[in-house]
Motif scaffolding. Sequence first.
Motif, PDB file in Angstrom:
ATOM      1  N   LEU A 143      -0.635  12.871  -5.948  1.00 32.45           N
ATOM      2  CA  LEU A 143      -0.648  13.616  -4.685  1.00 32.45           C
ATOM      3  C   LEU A 143       0.048  12.829  -3.585  1.00 32.45           C
ATOM      4  CD1 LEU A 143      -2.012  16.336  -3.619  1.00 32.45           C
ATOM      5  CD2 LEU A 143      -3.607  14.796  -2.474  1.00 32.45           C
ATOM      6  N   LEU A 144      -0.167  11.526  -3.555  1.00 30.85           N
ATOM      7  CA  LEU A 144       0.440  10.688  -2.529  1.00 30.85           C
ATOM      8  C   LEU A 144       1.956  10.598  -2.696  1.00 30.85           C
ATOM      9  CD1 LEU A 144      -2.223   7.851  -2.186  1.00 30.85           C
ATOM     10  CD2 LEU A 144      -1.768   9.723  -0.598  1.00 30.85           C
ATOM     11  N   ASN A 145       2.456  10.809  -3.915  1.00 30.24           N
ATOM     12  CA  ASN A 145       3.908  10.929  -4.086  1.00 30.24           C
ATOM     13  C   ASN A 145       4.440  12.082  -3.239  1.00 30.24           C
ATOM     14  OD1 ASN A 145       4.613   8.837  -5.846  1.00 30.24           O
ATOM     15  ND2 ASN A 145       4.000  10.003  -7.652  1.00 30.24           N
ATOM     16  N   GLY A 146       3.733  13.202  -3.301  1.00 28.26           N
ATOM     17  CA  GLY A 146       4.134  14.368  -2.527  1.00 28.26           C
ATOM     18  C   GLY A 146       3.959  14.166  -1.034  1.00 28.26           C
ATOM     19  N   LEU A 147       2.822  13.604  -0.627  1.00 31.50           N
ATOM     20  CA  LEU A 147       2.563  13.387   0.801  1.00 31.50           C
ATOM     21  C   LEU A 147       3.573  12.398   1.385  1.00 31.50           C
ATOM     22  CD1 LEU A 147       0.789  13.970   3.248  1.00 31.50           C
ATOM     23  CD2 LEU A 147      -0.725  12.116   2.508  1.00 31.50           C
ATOM     24  N   ARG A 148       3.957  11.412   0.607  1.00 27.72           N
ATOM     25  CA  ARG A 148       4.958  10.461   1.070  1.00 27.72           C
ATOM     26  C   ARG A 148       6.286  11.171   1.361  1.00 27.72           C
ATOM     27  NH1 ARG A 148       7.087   5.499  -2.637  1.00 27.72           N
ATOM     28  NH2 ARG A 148       8.585   4.605  -1.180  1.00 27.72           N
ATOM     29  N   GLU A 149       6.651  12.116   0.505  1.00 28.64           N
ATOM     30  CA  GLU A 149       7.875  12.893   0.719  1.00 28.64           C
ATOM     31  C   GLU A 149       7.774  13.716   1.998  1.00 28.64           C
ATOM     32  OE1 GLU A 149      11.747  14.000  -0.329  1.00 28.64           O
ATOM     33  OE2 GLU A 149      10.429  12.501  -1.252  1.00 28.64           O
ATOM     34  N   VAL A 150       6.604  14.279   2.262  1.00 29.16           N
ATOM     35  CA  VAL A 150       6.367  15.053   3.482  1.00 29.16           C
ATOM     36  C   VAL A 150       6.545  14.166   4.715  1.00 29.16           C
ATOM     37  CG1 VAL A 150       4.592  16.264   4.827  1.00 29.16           C
ATOM     38  CG2 VAL A 150       4.843  16.727   2.379  1.00 29.16           C
ATOM     39  N   HIS A 151       5.959  12.981   4.679  1.00 26.82           N
ATOM     40  CA  HIS A 151       6.060  12.066   5.815  1.00 26.82           C
ATOM     41  C   HIS A 151       7.497  11.597   6.035  1.00 26.82           C
ATOM     42  CE1 HIS A 151       1.494  10.893   5.777  1.00 26.82           C
ATOM     43  NE2 HIS A 151       1.721  12.136   6.136  1.00 26.82           N
ATOM     44  N   ILE A 218      -4.002  10.023   6.276  1.00 26.30           N
ATOM     45  CA  ILE A 218      -4.667   9.023   5.434  1.00 26.30           C
ATOM     46  C   ILE A 218      -6.176   9.066   5.633  1.00 26.30           C
ATOM     47  CG2 ILE A 218      -4.972   6.513   5.176  1.00 26.30           C
ATOM     48  CD1 ILE A 218      -1.861   6.335   5.536  1.00 26.30           C
ATOM     49  N   TYR A 219      -6.634   9.313   6.865  1.00 29.57           N
ATOM     50  CA  TYR A 219      -8.072   9.510   7.090  1.00 29.57           C
ATOM     51  C   TYR A 219      -8.575  10.664   6.224  1.00 29.57           C
ATOM     52  CZ  TYR A 219     -12.523  10.192   9.592  1.00 29.57           C
ATOM     53  OH  TYR A 219     -13.861  10.317   9.903  1.00 29.57           O
ATOM     54  N   SER A 279       0.564   3.619   6.217  1.00 25.38           N
ATOM     55  CA  SER A 279       1.497   4.439   5.455  1.00 25.38           C
ATOM     56  C   SER A 279       0.893   4.816   4.112  1.00 25.38           C
ATOM     57  CB  SER A 279       2.823   3.712   5.235  1.00 25.38           C
ATOM     58  OG  SER A 279       2.696   2.733   4.229  1.00 25.38           O
ATOM     59  N   VAL A 280       1.359   5.925   3.571  1.00 30.54           N
ATOM     60  CA  VAL A 280       0.932   6.389   2.262  1.00 30.54           C
ATOM     61  C   VAL A 280       1.252   5.349   1.196  1.00 30.54           C
ATOM     62  CG1 VAL A 280       1.463   8.105   0.475  1.00 30.54           C
ATOM     63  CG2 VAL A 280       1.041   8.847   2.818  1.00 30.54           C
ATOM     64  N   ARG A 281       2.373   4.677   1.369  1.00 30.76           N
ATOM     65  CA  ARG A 281       2.802   3.691   0.370  1.00 30.76           C
ATOM     66  C   ARG A 281       1.755   2.599   0.190  1.00 30.76           C
ATOM     67  NH1 ARG A 281       8.706   0.723   0.478  1.00 30.76           N
ATOM     68  NH2 ARG A 281       8.707  -0.018  -1.675  1.00 30.76           N
ATOM     69  N   GLU A 282       1.123   2.149   1.264  1.00 35.42           N
ATOM     70  CA  GLU A 282       0.087   1.112   1.185  1.00 35.42           C
ATOM     71  C   GLU A 282      -1.088   1.581   0.342  1.00 35.42           C
ATOM     72  OE1 GLU A 282      -0.983   0.028   5.154  1.00 35.42           O
ATOM     73  OE2 GLU A 282       1.103  -0.207   5.774  1.00 35.42           O
ATOM     74  N   VAL A 283      -1.526   2.813   0.574  1.00 35.26           N
ATOM     75  CA  VAL A 283      -2.658   3.381  -0.163  1.00 35.26           C
ATOM     76  C   VAL A 283      -2.298   3.544  -1.634  1.00 35.26           C
ATOM     77  CG1 VAL A 283      -4.225   5.345  -0.341  1.00 35.26           C
ATOM     78  CG2 VAL A 283      -3.451   4.581   1.911  1.00 35.26           C
ATOM     79  N   GLN A 284      -1.113   4.037  -1.880  1.00 34.44           N
ATOM     80  CA  GLN A 284      -0.687   4.307  -3.251  1.00 34.44           C
ATOM     81  C   GLN A 284      -0.572   3.018  -4.065  1.00 34.44           C
ATOM     82  OE1 GLN A 284       3.239   6.050  -3.797  1.00 34.44           O
ATOM     83  NE2 GLN A 284       2.358   7.586  -5.160  1.00 34.44           N
TER      84      GLN A 284
END
Length: 325
Positions: A143-151, A218-219, A279-284
């Motif tokens: 899912l975070l792959n997709g959200l990262r693209e959105v951001h 991210i929250y 960033s999403v990348r940190e979480v992923q």
Amino acid sequence: MPPPTNMPLARGYQLLNYTIVKQLSAGGFSIVYLAHDENDKPVAIKEYLPNGLALRSEGDRVLATSADNLALFRHGMKCFFEEGKTLAQINHPNVVSVVNFFRANETVYMVMEYERGRTLQKEIQLTEGGVKENMILYVFVHLLNGLREVHLKKMLHLDIKPANIYIRRDGSPVLLDFGSAREALNESINKFTPMYTPGFASPEHYANRERMGPWSDIYSIGATIFACMSGLAPQAADQRMREDKYQSVKKLWAGRYHSDLLELVDWCLQLDQLARPQSVREVQKLLLDIAARGPQRKTSSLFTDIKTTMTRLGKFKLGGRSQDK
């Protein structure tokens, strides 16, 4: 007194080259239909229809409820249309695919690919004792792959929650129902009922919206993982700001889930947006590391080391946005 409910388009209604089959869902901002195109392929069609500003009592035309609301309705419609255009440019397996968007009946429609499966919310309801760790890791890494693209498209989702994450039959997740247009409308008027979901919305949804950024989504990611573990949403952020009763999941569910995963949830759910991952990348990266090390439950210092290093490098500077590439 709540605004009157909008009537959906009738079964069999012809909307351009789409035939309405049935209503799938309805909220305060839109109605979603199952429809078939001219080749009998199923699609999902989202109709912009905010209850507080516009009404369709019969027929097909949408009318503003007052002259004062007309400009606000049109402003929201423009944001909805622009959102459709942006989403249509995103070609990612973990983001809902928008195949068309158009104006009709004095409003706007967004046509999306129809996915077969069920929502993460339904998955949570059907699972006793919390969603399994391996499923949480699989779903959210993808899912975070997709959200990262959105951001990367300079766009925020702003309404991430279990009901807006769809799990296909092959187990892969899809991010649905963006709230960006709703948020733009909320910023325009105070009387319009906010469309965010208590428990999953960040503190910035309630106040200081100029502070919104990737950390706001991210929250919501943290709150959604919390719901996977507990079956319930965490305490609403506006209530937490008044009297914070949030209990650390690292203490609540120690031994049930990987300690680093629990600490990550606590980190994502910090009230101060500067104290969360930026960033999403940190979480992923952290989720991938947990998945790579397997389902052990021993306490690891890796998470603390990464968090300390990022703080030392100035990742939490006021107003700063990490460069997610």
